[in-house]
Design a protein around this motif. Structure first.
Motif, PDB file in Angstrom:
ATOM      1  N   ASN A 149     -79.353 -36.210  -1.545  1.00 47.34           N
ATOM      2  CA  ASN A 149     -78.030 -35.675  -1.872  1.00 47.34           C
ATOM      3  C   ASN A 149     -76.950 -36.291  -0.993  1.00 47.34           C
ATOM      4  OD1 ASN A 149     -79.357 -34.036  -3.673  1.00 47.34           O
ATOM      5  ND2 ASN A 149     -78.311 -32.163  -3.072  1.00 47.34           N
TER       6      ASN A 149
ATOM      7  N   PRO B 119     -73.835 -34.844  -9.680  1.00 45.97           N
ATOM      8  CA  PRO B 119     -74.584 -33.590  -9.797  1.00 45.97           C
ATOM      9  C   PRO B 119     -75.883 -33.726 -10.576  1.00 45.97           C
ATOM     10  CG  PRO B 119     -72.247 -33.201 -10.153  1.00 45.97           C
ATOM     11  CD  PRO B 119     -72.432 -34.691 -10.098  1.00 45.97           C
TER      12      PRO B 119
ATOM     13  N   VAL C 149     -68.788 -38.149  -4.399  1.00 48.00           N
ATOM     14  CA  VAL C 149     -68.793 -36.854  -5.081  1.00 48.00           C
ATOM     15  C   VAL C 149     -68.085 -35.821  -4.198  1.00 48.00           C
ATOM     16  CG1 VAL C 149     -70.230 -35.051  -6.116  1.00 48.00           C
ATOM     17  CG2 VAL C 149     -70.990 -37.443  -6.156  1.00 48.00           C
TER      18      VAL C 149
ATOM     19  N   TYR D 115     -69.081 -30.385  -6.305  1.00 49.45           N
ATOM     20  CA  TYR D 115     -70.530 -30.344  -6.478  1.00 49.45           C
ATOM     21  C   TYR D 115     -71.070 -28.935  -6.240  1.00 49.45           C
ATOM     22  CZ  TYR D 115     -75.483 -30.970  -5.824  1.00 49.45           C
ATOM     23  OH  TYR D 115     -76.839 -30.829  -5.945  1.00 49.45           O
TER      24      TYR D 115
END
Length: 407
Positions: free
Chosen positions: A159, A342, A168, A173
């Motif tokens: 991640n 995501p 991101v 998110y």
């Protein structure tokens, strides 16, 4: 394409699949490092291109968060939290719910691997001490750690990589990932309760060594304060996440109690080397036109990775074949835009529950159980891991589809 680069690339990712180089005591990190060294030595990638390929912000963020996690581990936070939870007088299903909830919360903020490494030995000890069957609680620990880590962009290494590489937004998110992850934790509880009904207690004369680290109130408070400020900055500011994490690490290393060598000893240097090596190997393959060739081949095979559904399924499969981080490293040069962040993060994290080797968190828990004389084999894990993975991925896929309709 240069033949040698292709051969090295195939060998490296085949080693990711096999867990290392067969016949040699070389693990995934060693195989990736040898691949990068070979490409540099032969001249298939220049030193300048190799250095340029390394995503320094990702490594900096990962390192900083490892130091923050080390603070909690050295301060005995995980130990005191686990001990107080297990000591409560509650029914086994209620205790399971608390273990899942706390594991999910810790993993979202402190990385799942560290949480499992710190909690698994003590949880095993406390369960046996209370004559409870440790297996359902350890399986819950692994599953909840993987699901909880999917909640944020700092919950696990893949991640972190996705968040930095695709830019991101942290808040964006979190809003997308929180609902399916919360529901996922509930799913874990429901599946384990149904499978272990009437099997909660465990009679044994075994007495495990207590591995709990002495609790330090001030050091734990210091860690909580720094982590709270760090998360607040992630949420309310646009400051670079990697610099914030490094700043937090620097503050925590200014300690009169913990020697810096001790903190550095808890940093997963092997994982950082794996990242660096795969950055170089992937860049060399990309420079030869290999990535373009892969995209063309997947499209001709009817697998358009620029479409959400094929990408979702491919991420799940690759994550269980070569492990999460190498799978994401393989896919990132192919995908474009922060919108797929995501999808990649949730699918790769949740897929980790499928089989034992699907995530490092699973391996840590199973190995810790083995050292304590508790058997969690492939079949035992699969009875929980497969239904948890299938249901949570189905829920998440449906949720992402709904989100795409209103975005």
């Amino acid at each position: 394409m240069t033949t040698f680069v292709v051969i090295v690339y195939i060998i490296v990712y085949l080693s990711m699949l096999l867990g290392g180089i067969p016949g040699l005591r070389v693990d995934r990190t060693g195989a990736a490092l040898l691949g990068a060294i070979a490409l540099l030595a032969v001249g298939n990638i220049s030193e300048q291109n190799a250095l340029a390929s390394i995503d320094v912000p990702t490594l900096a963020l990962l390192f900083g968060l490892m130091v923050v996690s080390a603070q909690f581990q050295l301060g005995g936070f995980y130990g005191i939290a686990t001990k107080r939870v297990v000591a409560q007088d509650m029914s086994p299903p209620a205790l399971l719910a608390v273990v899942i909830s706390l594991t999910g919360a810790f993993s979202a903020l402190l990385t799942n691997d560290v949480v499992c490494l710190a909690v698994a030995p003590l949880l095993s000890h406390l369960c046996i001490e209370k004559k409870l069957n440790p297996v359902p609680y350890l399986l819950a620990l692994a599953c909840a750690a993987n699901i909880g880590s999917a909640t944020t962009l700092i919950g696990n290494p893949q991640n972190i990589l996705i968040g930095e590489a695709l830019k991101v937004p942290f808040n964006g998110y979190l809003l997308i990932a929180l609902p399916p992850c919360l529901l996922g934790l509930l799913i874990v509880w429901g599946i384990i309760v149904s499978l272990y009904r009437g099997k909660w207690h465990f009679e044994t004369e075994a007495s495990l060594e207590n591995t709990e680290i002495e609790f330090d109130r001030w050091q734990t408070f210091k860690g909580i304060l720094v982590l709270t400020l760090l998360i607040a900055c992630f949420i309310f500011t646009a400051w670079p996440r990697e610099l914030l994490a490094l700043g937090a690490a620097g503050i925590l290393m200014l300690s009169r109690k913990f020697h810096s060598r001790k903190i550095m000893g808890l940093v997963d240097w092997s994982l950082l080397v794996l990242f660096i090596s795969l950055f170089i190997v992937n860049k060399a393959f990309q420079l030869t036109g290999g990535m373009d060739w892969l995209v063309a081949q997947t499209k001709s095979a009817g697998i358009p990775l620029d479409q959400p559904a094929p990408l979702f399924i491919s991420t799940v499969i690759l994550g269980n074949l070569v492990s999460n981080v190498p799978a994401i490293m393989l896919l990132l040069p192919i995908v474009k835009g922060s919108d797929v962040g995501p999808l990649l993060a949730l699918s790769s994290s949740l897929a980790g529950n499928l089989i034992i080797v699907g995530s490092v968190a699973n391996i840590i828990v199973v190995e810790s159980a083995r050292q304590a004389g508790i058997k969690i084999d492939f079949k035992t894990h699969a009875r929980v891991g497969i239904p948890v993975t299938l249901v949570t991925l189905s829920v998440t896929g449906a949720w992402l589809w709904l989100v795409s309709l209103f975005s």
